[in-house]
Design an enzyme around this catalytic site. Structure first.
Site, PDB file in Angstrom:
ATOM      1  CG  HIS A  63      -0.241   0.133   2.528  1.00 22.77           C
ATOM      2  ND1 HIS A  63       0.571  -0.858   3.054  1.00 22.77           N
ATOM      3  CD2 HIS A  63      -0.223   1.141   3.449  1.00 22.77           C
ATOM      4  CE1 HIS A  63       1.038  -0.473   4.228  1.00 22.77           C
ATOM      5  NE2 HIS A  63       0.585   0.746   4.494  1.00 22.77           N
ATOM      6  CG  HIS A  65      -0.047   4.501   4.747  1.00 25.15           C
ATOM      7  ND1 HIS A  65      -0.815   3.743   5.596  1.00 25.15           N
ATOM      8  CD2 HIS A  65      -0.839   5.538   4.346  1.00 25.15           C
ATOM      9  CE1 HIS A  65      -2.021   4.286   5.708  1.00 25.15           C
ATOM     10  NE2 HIS A  65      -2.060   5.372   4.963  1.00 25.15           N
ATOM     11  CG  ASP A  67       5.203   2.993   7.202  1.00 20.98           C
ATOM     12  OD1 ASP A  67       4.296   3.528   6.555  1.00 20.98           O
ATOM     13  OD2 ASP A  67       4.991   2.112   8.057  1.00 20.98           O
ATOM     14  CG  HIS A  68       4.396  -0.096   4.253  1.00 20.93           C
ATOM     15  ND1 HIS A  68       4.542  -1.406   4.647  1.00 20.93           N
ATOM     16  CD2 HIS A  68       3.913   0.564   5.339  1.00 20.93           C
ATOM     17  CE1 HIS A  68       4.161  -1.539   5.905  1.00 20.93           C
ATOM     18  NE2 HIS A  68       3.764  -0.357   6.347  1.00 20.93           N
ATOM     19  CG  ASP A 209       0.788  -1.124   7.595  1.00 22.72           C
ATOM     20  OD1 ASP A 209       1.684  -1.930   7.900  1.00 22.72           O
ATOM     21  OD2 ASP A 209       0.950   0.111   7.626  1.00 22.72           O
TER      22      ASP A 209
END
Length: 306
Positions: A63, A65, A67-68, A209
């Site tokens: 996804h 976000h 941090d990914h 997540d």
């Protein structure tokens, strides 16, 4: 000889710490290199772990976000800088196409490599041409569209050397036996089942997540190696549910119910400088091997069970 292992590049969640980089996980699977969720700093972590851009064959983003995915820009540019000679597939949620395009072309660089975007629309198989496995993407439950990934090696049949020796079989007659499922030798019929066994292919699952949902269970089912977020402890279960995450206890219960062999916990909130609580909480629910991930750790895929 197979070379199947997880190289952990980063284990933090939203905020990195002095000891934990943002997310990043490389799965080596024979000649394949699958990079999952390249967060900020992934390119440097690859250097520290001895992973080169030419090792990468596919990139899987759960996804968009930061941090990914914020490391995606640097990884893509490194793939081009190093002139990776083979195509690199890139999987990501279709709803994040705008973010993918922005990251891919965030700064000027000379494109020399072939990147093959493969946006994911819904749960189901995803194309991995030439790979020695099949893959599925499975929708998860998070504030933005998020998909987990499941890799399955097709099963097969292995000959048993001790049984072949017992029946005095060698050379071309073994090939004949494999083709015909039975051969005549010294007046008796020897069947393929007598000298071989069927094995189940190895399975890997990657769950980031998400709060608890059907997709988590589907991904984990029968996994030899399950990499799963454990952002919170149960004392913060209300935060996990609110923000779309799992606790260590939830991850362990899923692993136990799914028959997982090795459980890798990761994606830890910065509120936990000590993750011993995650191990204790998981151990209360899961009897298999538990790995509390650390940056630059290597975790082998468990060998097949005979």
């Amino acid at each position: 000889m197979t070379n199947r292992e997880l190289v952990v590049l980063g284990t933090a969640s939203q905020v990195p710490t002095r000891h934990r980089n943002h997310n990043g996980y490389l799965l080596r699977w024979d000649g394949e290199g699958l990079l999952f969720d390249p967060g900020e700093g992934t390119q440097r972590q690859m250097l520290l772990a001895g992973v080169s851009a030419t090792d990468l064959t596919r990139i899987c983003v759960t996804h968009f976000h930061g941090d990914h995915s914020l490391g995606l820009a640097g990884v893509i540019q490194r793939i081009n800088l190093d002139r990776v000679p083979h195509p690199v597939q890139c999987f990501y949620p279709l709803s994040g196409q705008e973010y993918f395009d922005r990251l891919r072309h965030s700064t000027a660089f000379h494109e020399t490599a072939e990147l093959r975007p493969q946006p994911i629309r819904a749960t189901g198989p995803i194309p991995v041409p030439g790979a020695p496995f099949v893959m599925d993407a499975v929708a998860l439950s998070h504030p933005v569209d998020s998909f987990g990934y499941r890799l399955v090696e097709p099963g097969g049949r292995r000959m048993l050397p001790e049984k072949l020796a017992e029946f005095g079989l060698s050379g071309r007659i073994v090939g004949q036996l494999q083709r015909q499922a039975g051969v005549e030798l010294d007046g008796r019929t020897i069947t393929l089942d007598e000298v071989s066994e069927i094995y189940r292919g190895q399975r890997f699952a990657f769950v980031m997540d998400t709060r608890m949902c059907e997709g988590v269970e589907r991904l984990a089912e029968g996994a030899d190696l399950l990499v799963i977020e454990a952002t919170f402890l149960s004392t913060e279960a209300h935060l996990a549910e609110e923000h779309g995450h799992l606790t260590a206890a939830q991850a362990a219960r899923v692993a136990a119910a799914a028959g997982v062999r090795t459980l890798v916990l990761t994606h830890f909130s910065q509120r936990y400088p000590d993750t011993s609580g995650h191990l204790a909480e998981a151990r209360a629910h899961f009897d298999g091997e538990i790995v509390v991930a650390e940056d630059l750790m290597r975790v082998p895929v468990p060998p097949r069970v005979r």
